[in-house]
Write a protein that holds these residues in place. Structure first.
Motif, mmCIF file in Angstrom:
data_model
loop_
_atom_site.group_PDB
_atom_site.id
_atom_site.type_symbol
_atom_site.label_atom_id
_atom_site.label_comp_id
_atom_site.label_asym_id
_atom_site.label_seq_id
_atom_site.Cartn_x
_atom_site.Cartn_y
_atom_site.Cartn_z
ATOM 1 N N PRO A 57 0.813 -1.230 0.000
ATOM 2 C CA PRO A 57 0.000 0.000 0.000
ATOM 3 C C PRO A 57 0.841 1.272 0.000
ATOM 4 O O PRO A 57 0.424 2.290 -0.574
ATOM 5 C CB PRO A 57 -0.829 -0.114 1.291
ATOM 6 N N ALA A 58 2.058 1.200 0.537
ATOM 7 C CA ALA A 58 2.870 2.439 0.607
ATOM 8 C C ALA A 58 3.367 2.844 -0.776
ATOM 9 O O ALA A 58 4.081 3.839 -0.917
ATOM 10 C CB ALA A 58 4.066 2.228 1.538
ATOM 11 N N GLN A 59 3.064 2.026 -1.803
ATOM 12 C CA GLN A 59 3.471 2.415 -3.161
ATOM 13 C C GLN A 59 2.275 2.447 -4.089
ATOM 14 O O GLN A 59 2.200 3.288 -4.982
ATOM 15 C CB GLN A 59 4.507 1.413 -3.704
ATOM 16 N N SER A 60 1.287 1.539 -3.850
ATOM 17 C CA SER A 60 0.230 1.416 -4.866
ATOM 18 C C SER A 60 -1.082 2.083 -4.446
ATOM 19 O O SER A 60 -1.986 2.197 -5.254
ATOM 20 C CB SER A 60 -0.025 -0.077 -5.157
ATOM 21 N N ASP A 61 -1.220 2.508 -3.198
ATOM 22 C CA ASP A 61 -2.482 3.172 -2.814
ATOM 23 C C ASP A 61 -2.370 4.664 -3.135
ATOM 24 O O ASP A 61 -1.261 5.183 -3.259
ATOM 25 C CB ASP A 61 -2.729 2.984 -1.303
ATOM 26 N N PRO A 62 -3.527 5.332 -3.272
ATOM 27 C CA PRO A 62 -3.457 6.769 -3.568
ATOM 28 C C PRO A 62 -3.039 7.570 -2.335
ATOM 29 O O PRO A 62 -3.093 7.051 -1.214
ATOM 30 C CB PRO A 62 -4.897 7.110 -3.963
ATOM 31 N N ASP A 63 -2.635 8.818 -2.569
ATOM 32 C CA ASP A 63 -2.315 9.762 -1.479
ATOM 33 C C ASP A 63 -1.351 9.103 -0.485
ATOM 34 O O ASP A 63 -1.688 8.833 0.676
ATOM 35 C CB ASP A 63 -3.621 10.206 -0.786
ATOM 36 N N LEU A 64 -0.132 8.853 -0.949
ATOM 37 C CA LEU A 64 0.819 8.045 -0.166
ATOM 38 C C LEU A 64 1.160 8.700 1.170
ATOM 39 O O LEU A 64 1.432 8.013 2.152
ATOM 40 C CB LEU A 64 2.102 7.824 -0.979
ATOM 41 N N ALA A 65 1.117 10.010 1.239
ATOM 42 C CA ALA A 65 1.467 10.653 2.516
ATOM 43 C C ALA A 65 0.523 10.142 3.601
ATOM 44 O O ALA A 65 0.951 9.773 4.709
ATOM 45 C CB ALA A 65 1.360 12.163 2.359
ATOM 46 N N GLU A 66 -0.777 10.070 3.258
ATOM 47 C CA GLU A 66 -1.759 9.610 4.259
ATOM 48 C C GLU A 66 -1.543 8.125 4.574
ATOM 49 O O GLU A 66 -1.636 7.706 5.737
ATOM 50 C CB GLU A 66 -3.183 9.830 3.725
ATOM 51 N N VAL A 67 -1.199 7.341 3.545
ATOM 52 C CA VAL A 67 -0.983 5.905 3.781
ATOM 53 C C VAL A 67 0.191 5.723 4.742
ATOM 54 O O VAL A 67 0.126 4.958 5.712
ATOM 55 C CB VAL A 67 -0.704 5.181 2.446
ATOM 56 N N ARG A 68 1.277 6.467 4.516
ATOM 57 C CA ARG A 68 2.451 6.323 5.378
ATOM 58 C C ARG A 68 2.106 6.667 6.822
ATOM 59 O O ARG A 68 2.482 5.973 7.773
ATOM 60 C CB ARG A 68 3.574 7.241 4.861
ATOM 61 N N GLU A 69 1.299 7.723 6.980
ATOM 62 C CA GLU A 69 0.928 8.142 8.340
ATOM 63 C C GLU A 69 0.105 7.049 9.017
ATOM 64 O O GLU A 69 0.324 6.701 10.186
ATOM 65 C CB GLU A 69 0.130 9.455 8.265
ATOM 66 N N ALA A 70 -0.801 6.444 8.204
ATOM 67 C CA ALA A 70 -1.663 5.392 8.774
ATOM 68 C C ALA A 70 -0.816 4.194 9.208
ATOM 69 O O ALA A 70 -0.965 3.661 10.311
ATOM 70 C CB ALA A 70 -2.696 4.960 7.738
ATOM 71 N N LEU A 71 0.134 3.797 8.343
ATOM 72 C CA LEU A 71 0.989 2.642 8.680
ATOM 73 C C LEU A 71 1.818 2.943 9.922
ATOM 74 O O LEU A 71 2.063 2.087 10.773
ATOM 75 C CB LEU A 71 1.914 2.313 7.503
ATOM 76 N N ASP A 72 2.213 4.209 10.050
ATOM 77 C CA ASP A 72 3.046 4.590 11.188
ATOM 78 C C ASP A 72 2.239 4.549 12.486
ATOM 79 O O ASP A 72 2.718 4.071 13.519
ATOM 80 C CB ASP A 72 3.597 6.007 10.945
ATOM 81 N N LYS A 73 0.967 5.026 12.399
ATOM 82 C CA LYS A 73 0.139 5.140 13.611
ATOM 83 C C LYS A 73 -0.518 3.812 13.976
ATOM 84 O O LYS A 73 -0.976 3.629 15.102
ATOM 85 C CB LYS A 73 -0.972 6.193 13.381
ATOM 86 N N CYS A 74 -0.611 2.851 13.049
ATOM 87 C CA CYS A 74 -1.297 1.578 13.314
ATOM 88 C C CYS A 74 -0.481 0.793 14.336
ATOM 89 O O CYS A 74 0.747 0.650 14.191
ATOM 90 C CB CYS A 74 -1.411 0.794 11.996
ATOM 91 N N ASP A 75 -1.166 0.289 15.362
ATOM 92 C CA ASP A 75 -0.421 -0.336 16.482
ATOM 93 C C ASP A 75 0.492 -1.467 16.014
ATOM 94 O O ASP A 75 1.652 -1.553 16.421
ATOM 95 C CB ASP A 75 -1.422 -0.929 17.512
ATOM 96 N N PHE A 76 -0.057 -2.361 15.144
ATOM 97 C CA PHE A 76 0.729 -3.566 14.822
ATOM 98 C C PHE A 76 0.603 -3.848 13.333
ATOM 99 O O PHE A 76 -0.500 -4.025 12.804
ATOM 100 C CB PHE A 76 0.196 -4.754 15.635
ATOM 101 N N VAL A 77 1.722 -3.816 12.593
ATOM 102 C CA VAL A 77 1.708 -4.051 11.142
ATOM 103 C C VAL A 77 2.586 -5.262 10.836
ATOM 104 O O VAL A 77 3.764 -5.305 11.220
ATOM 105 C CB VAL A 77 2.252 -2.812 10.382
ATOM 106 N N VAL A 78 1.972 -6.262 10.175
ATOM 107 C CA VAL A 78 2.741 -7.445 9.746
ATOM 108 C C VAL A 78 2.832 -7.384 8.220
ATOM 109 O O VAL A 78 1.846 -7.098 7.546
ATOM 110 C CB VAL A 78 2.014 -8.766 10.125
ATOM 111 N N MET A 79 4.054 -7.611 7.665
ATOM 112 C CA MET A 79 4.184 -7.655 6.209
ATOM 113 C C MET A 79 4.743 -9.003 5.799
ATOM 114 O O MET A 79 5.813 -9.414 6.281
ATOM 115 C CB MET A 79 5.108 -6.553 5.687
ATOM 116 N N GLN A 80 3.997 -9.690 4.966
ATOM 117 C CA GLN A 80 4.431 -11.010 4.466
ATOM 118 C C GLN A 80 4.651 -10.845 2.972
ATOM 119 O O GLN A 80 3.696 -10.601 2.225
ATOM 120 C CB GLN A 80 3.336 -12.034 4.752
ATOM 121 N N ASP A 81 5.914 -10.884 2.512
ATOM 122 C CA ASP A 81 6.195 -10.563 1.109
ATOM 123 C C ASP A 81 7.477 -11.263 0.691
ATOM 124 O O ASP A 81 8.120 -11.949 1.484
ATOM 125 C CB ASP A 81 6.346 -9.031 0.960
ATOM 126 N N ILE A 82 7.845 -11.067 -0.568
ATOM 127 C CA ILE A 82 9.080 -11.717 -1.047
ATOM 128 C C ILE A 82 10.206 -10.690 -1.119
ATOM 129 O O ILE A 82 11.372 -11.031 -1.169
ATOM 130 C CB ILE A 82 8.874 -12.332 -2.458
#
Lengths: 179, 144, 568, 186
Positions: free
Chosen positions: C253-278
């Motif tokens: 989402p930090a690259q493909s969602d719109p309005d990345l500034a807001e996405v980054r803020e949301a990811l930063d403020k979210c209590d627990f973020v898990v990323m499963q990727d390659i």
């Protein structure tokens, strides 16, 4: 008569698979394992996109090549059915580039080489019809819409022959409409 | 070197082209990719199909492959530390359970993946969000 | 897609609406080109001159954001000139009269000032579509990424229904699904409102079936769409709706969602973020836990391609490092949380899920292996049922009474119009040589060498001359949400005042600019229309160095420890 | 188009009448930096040192000058490193040149000549009293207002400034449009 590859703007979709195919065929499959900046990515055909068309443009391997005529060091010569450039002889004087009316020649650095001022050697680059490469012109092979065809002397001659016969038929019908 | 032929589906666009790979099993690396006679691509490929596989040997041009589970132990801005799978799995399980109990199942959001993971992984992910977490908060980038 | 991809080349007429096959699906574009060679008529509606547009019979170069006005006007012409298939409408549809009331005012003359297309052109296009059988509609993000996306999809379906273009091969309507398994992810129910096989979560009978199969009670509340997450993390007042944990699997989402500034803020403020990727990516910078999965080529399973075709993908090489397949990671976390999931392989998962989905029931691994591809619906496990190339055979639709419903509504303009501070429009488009957020193709050597950061912004040649831009010059492009630096590409394929960028670039990241305004029903952002401004950068040397520095910063952030470029 | 390779001036013997206006203009715009050169020939008190050379041959005549090669033999041959590339153009540093003549021999076009150096209206002498010389070749009027003087003054437009990359793009488009006309060749 030389062979040549030509693109059909009606079939080409501008995807440039041919341009990568050209580099892979000339540089070899090891480029999928080495540093991508350690070799020169120099496709020998160039995608042209205007409002009317998309098609790659490359050397037509002319019969009286203007490039060969102007090369001051005789680096351009005919080899088999193609016109090729000996990049060891070439010093990048761009006379051929200026002489070619199709813009089929561009200047590319020779990776790993160096001039006295430390910059890489830069030499002329154009289609060589994949001479010496098995399975013929790579661009023709990889094009997903078969927009590129290799025109050989035989095919060109037979095409001309067919057109002339057709012309003869129409001339005949004009004179004897009922027959 | 033991060369084997493996046909698979291209990981890129939705055309679902079939590609025939020549793989060197001993060296564990791909040797060549040529078009296969798939229903949609009929023996042709585009540039991503032909030349889009060498990311597998991790050239690290733009970013690099993830190799080990990692946790930011010191909180949001702290560096990622490599951990074992057991530690990572139990850490995630514990944190999700804690948040589920504190704020309820609908406070957890999960995504599916429209890319390489495949249908089975997406099925398990939505089953995990629905059956294990207990929410329908699962979505993916079909929407964006 | 209601039809199969191979059928495209046998259509009599193709209405290609907001879809650029050459950049999104070259192999689908191949079918369009072959169709053209066989004499297929092509009507292309696109604000740009795309590859399909330039070989089309009629190119409706509409103003961005005026889709529904054009669609309603075409419907108006088909109706008023008596070109509709009244028999098909009678037998197979409902709601035609209410629909006519809505499109009554949408004469071509009414639509001309909105769409910037001469009325006569609209008439010609509508007649060609209505009178050339069979006629097929293909559409893409040019329809879906607007705040009136769903209305336009229904509008296009209206055209197909009015002209009876359903029930047979080489007709119907087809959203050409973008990614290799976006159709599959939807099939598998990775959607907030539907279980696998498009069975609705609010349908008690369906929910009961899944509760019995999975052995637990299930929620009947439709879940949160991905585009609501930033709001639900940052601004949600209702405590019960606030999101505290985000398990991101195979997404960025930090690259493909719109309005990345807001996405980054949301990811930063979210209590627990898990990323499963390659791959490490921009989202990974905000992840509390990172779980490394095996990539395509290192695992196996089933993808669904754009025309509903189940196809196997197979393991090519053994993965290096401490990786697990995605399904195994999810299963282990679920088991650790008290809901045991233990499967031996992907086939076992597949057999479980197809028995829960009537339209996938017959698509066993064995059948997919034998025929190479099985297009759902495939309801019978016997090998005779080879699947369904095209839907709605003989006009039988998937509604309760098997009748298709007409749906008409009024056009409204995009929500963020160009203004004096941001006088141009920005729309996102595709780069054929790259895919999604470019973590894979950005690391393919020849694809990177063909096209690399910071990408291009396509602009009209006249605009470029007026603003003093030459091809390849670095420019700064801004919207009220953010800005990025990219290279200018003057082209005659683009109308004055419009700009087009592709979203794959991390430096030329156009999603810094895009708006997060959503379609009310599909919640898809209006990527195709926002207001922007392009500024000249005087010091080009600085700009080129700056781009290189940004590239090296990204590599450093991603933890690349080799020299510049690749590991030899 | 961002500049990637060097431009150069090239003559056309079918138009050139051998009037040498180009040589004089070239000498004037370069010499004026160090010497008082007025509007008329009478004001010239130093040897005329052009950087392009009117050449007669059986087919007629035309000036010959440097192509600013991308792998320049003169640059590679200059052991003193007096020849460098500035903004893609190959430039001789007049102060460093010791007149060893290697560049003249390396250049396949004969575009370089050894000519006297002059400052303040007189030739510059060496320790031995003889005149100092330098390798004189086209520098594409780098730093001189209005670009190549030779192209500007030629009464017959027999000299053309070539921007190879920009022209290549235009020629590509014309070649592509020709393909529209030959697509049904079979």
């Amino acid at each position: 008569m030389n062979y040549f590859v030509k693109g059909n703007p009606d079939l080409c979709i501008g995807c440039r698979t041919c341009m990568i195919g050209c580099v892979v065929a000339h540089e070899g499959k090891h480029i999928f394992e080495i540093d991508p900046d350690s070799y020169t990515f120099n496709p020998k055909l160039h995608m042209v996109k205007t409002a009317k068309l998309s098609v790659p443009v490359q050397c037509k391997h002319c019969e009286n090549p203007a490039c060969m005529a102007v090369c001051p060091v005789g680096a351009i010569s005919r080899k088999g059915n193609a016109v090729v450039i000996d990049t060891d002889k070439c010093m990048g004087c761009k006379s051929c580039m200026d002489a070619c009316p199709f813009g089929a020649i561009n200047m590319v650095p020779v990776a790993g080489s160096s001039q006295a001022d430390g910059s890489e050697k830069v030499v002329a680059n154009k289609c060589d019809l994949c001479s010496g490469i098995p399975s013929g012109p790579a661009c023709v092979r990889v094009c997903p819409t078969a927009a590129l065809t290799l025109v050989t002397e035989e095919e060109l001659d037979s095409a001309m022959e067919k057109k002339r016969q057709e012309a003869a038929r129409t001339a005949y019908r004009e004179m004897y409409p009922q027959k | 070197m033991a060369l084997k032929q493996v046909q698979t589906t291209c990981p890129y666009c939705g055309a679902g082209c079939q590609i025939m790979f020549t793989v060197d099993a001993d060296a564990n690396k791909i040797v060549e990719a040529v078009p296969a006679d798939g229903r949609t691509n009929a023996g042709t490929l585009c540039l991503k199909g032909h030349y889009g596989w060498d990311y597998l040997n991790d050239p690290q041009i733009l970013t690099k492959r993830l190799r080990k589970p990692m946790i930011r132990k010191g909180g949001k801005k702290s560096p990622l530390e490599e951990v074992s799978w057991e530690e990572a799995i139990s850490y995630v399980a514990a944190k999700l359970t804690e948040i589920k109990e504190k704020f309820g199942p609908d406070s957890i959001m999960g995504t599916g993946s429209a890319r390489g993971a495949g249908n089975e992984a997406n099925y398990l992910m939505q089953k995990f969000m629905r059956a294990c977490i207990g929410t329908n908060n699962v979505d993916h980038c079909a929407r964006i | 897609m209601s039809m199969g991809i191979p059928e495209i080349e046998d259509a009599g007429c193709l209405l290609c609406f907001g879809y650029n096959g050459a950049d999104s699906h070259p192999i689908v574009a191949r079918r369009i080109v072959r169709g053209r060679q066989k004499g297929m008529k092509i009507i292309c509606a696109d604000p740009r001159v795309t590859e399909t547009a330039r070989i089309s019979d009629i190119h409706l170069q509409l103003k961005g954001g005026s889709n529904l006005a054009l669609v309603n006007a075409m419907a108006n012409v088909i109706w008023t000139e008596g070109l509709a298939d009244t028999q098909f409408i009678e037998e197979h549809t409902k709601g035609y009269d209410e629909f006519l009331k809505v499109i009554e005012k949408y004469t071509p003359e009414y639509a001309e000032p909105i769409t910037h297309i001469p009325a006569e052109e609209i008439r010609k296009a509508a007649r060609m579509y209505a009178t050339t059988k069979p006629a097929m509609i293909l559409y893409g993000m040019g329809v879906c990424q607007f705040t009136q996306a769903v209305d336009v999809v229904k509008g296009l379906a209206n055209l197909a229904l009015m002209t009876g273009n359903f029930g047979g091969p080489s007709m119907g309507i087809g959203p050409v699904r973008g990614q290799n398994n976006v159709q599959g992810a939807c099939d598998m129910g990775a959607l907030p409102n539907s279980y696998p096989g498009y069975q609705n979560v609010t349908d008690p009978a369906v929910r009961e079936k899944f509760e019995k199969a999975w052995g637990v009670p299930l929620s009947d509340k439709v879940g949160c769409p991905i585009t609501h997450v930033p709001h639900r993390v940052l601004h949600e007042e209702d405590e019960s709706k606030r999101i505290h944990a985000y398990y991101i699997f195979g997404e960025d989402p930090a690259q493909s969602d719109p309005d990345l500034a807001e996405v980054r803020e949301a990811l930063d403020k979210c209590d627990f973020v898990v990323m499963q990727d390659i791959y490490m990516n921009k989202t990974g910078l905000y992840a509390d836990v990172i779980l490394p999965a095996t990539a395509w080529g290192e695992n196996e399973g089933v993808y669904t391609c754009a025309d509903r075709g189940f196809q196997r993908f197979r393991k090519l090489i053994e993965p290096e490092g401490d990786l697990k397949p995605d399904w195994q990671i999810i299963a282990e976390i679920s088991t650790a949380m008290g809901y045991p999931m233990n499967y031996k392989n992907t086939e076992e998962i597949w057999d479980e899920l197809i028995d829960l989905c009537p339209s996938f029931k017959g698509a066993t691994y064995e059948k997919i292996e034998k025929y190479g591809c099985v297009q759902w619906p495939c309801r019978d496990k016997s090998l005779e049922d080879k699947g369904t190339p095209y839907l709605h055979k003989n006009g039988v639709f998937a509604t309760a009474d098997h009748k298709a419903l007409f749906y008409g509504t009024d056009w409204h303009p995009p929500l963020e119009l160009e203004n004096d501070q941001y006088p141009m429009t920005l729309s996102t488009v595709r780069e054929v040589g790259h895919y999604s957020v470019r973590t894979m193709t950005g690391n393919c050597r020849t694809l990177r060498n063909l096209e690399d950061e910071p990408g291009w912004v396509q602009m009209n040649t006249e605009d470029c001359r007026r603003m003093g831009f030459v091809k390849g010059e670095l420019v700064k492009i801004l919207s009220k949400r953010g800005y990025c630096i990219t290279r200018c590409l003057p082209t005659d394929r683009v109308k004055p005042g419009a700009t087009y960028m592709t979203y794959q670039w991390w430096i030329g990241a156009c999603n810094e600019l895009t708006t997060a305004k959503l379609d009310p029903i599909s919640n898809t952002p209006e990527y195709k229309y926002c207001a922007c401004r392009v500024e000249k950068i005087e010091d080009q040397e600085w700009a080129e160095r700056h781009v290189m520095e940004l590239y090296d910063d990204i590599r450093a952030q991603m933890g690349i420890d080799t020299g510049k470029g690749a590991k030899a | 188009m961002k500049k990637e390779i060097g431009s150069f001036v090239v003559g056309d013997s079918t138009k050139c009448t051998g009037c040498k206006a180009c040589e004089l203009a070239c000498f004037t715009v370069h010499s004026r930096k160090e010497n008082p050169v007025g509007k008329t020939v009478g004001t010239v008190t130093v040897p005329v040192t052009p950087r392009l050379y009117l050449t007669k041959f059986e087919g007629g005549c035309m000036p010959i000058q440097c192509k600013h090669c991308e792998d320049a033999p003169c640059l590679n041959a200059c052991t003193k490193k007096a020849i460098t590339r500035i903004d893609h153009q190959v430039i001789v540093d007049q102060e460093k040149c010791i007149g060893c003549k290697d560049c003249m021999q390396a250049c396949p076009f004969g575009a370089i000549a050894l000519l006297p150096v002059s400052k303040g209206g007189k030739v510059v002498a060496q320790v031995s009293g003889e005149t100092r010389v330098y390798a004189s070749k086209c520098d594409l009027c780098q730093g001189i207002e209005g670009g190549p003087a030779c192209v500007r003054v030629c009464p017959h437009q027999a000299l053309r400034l070539v921007d190879p990359e920009a022209e290549r793009e235009e020629k590509n488009i014309r070649a592509a449009e020709a393909l529209l006309l030959t697509k049904n060749w079979r």
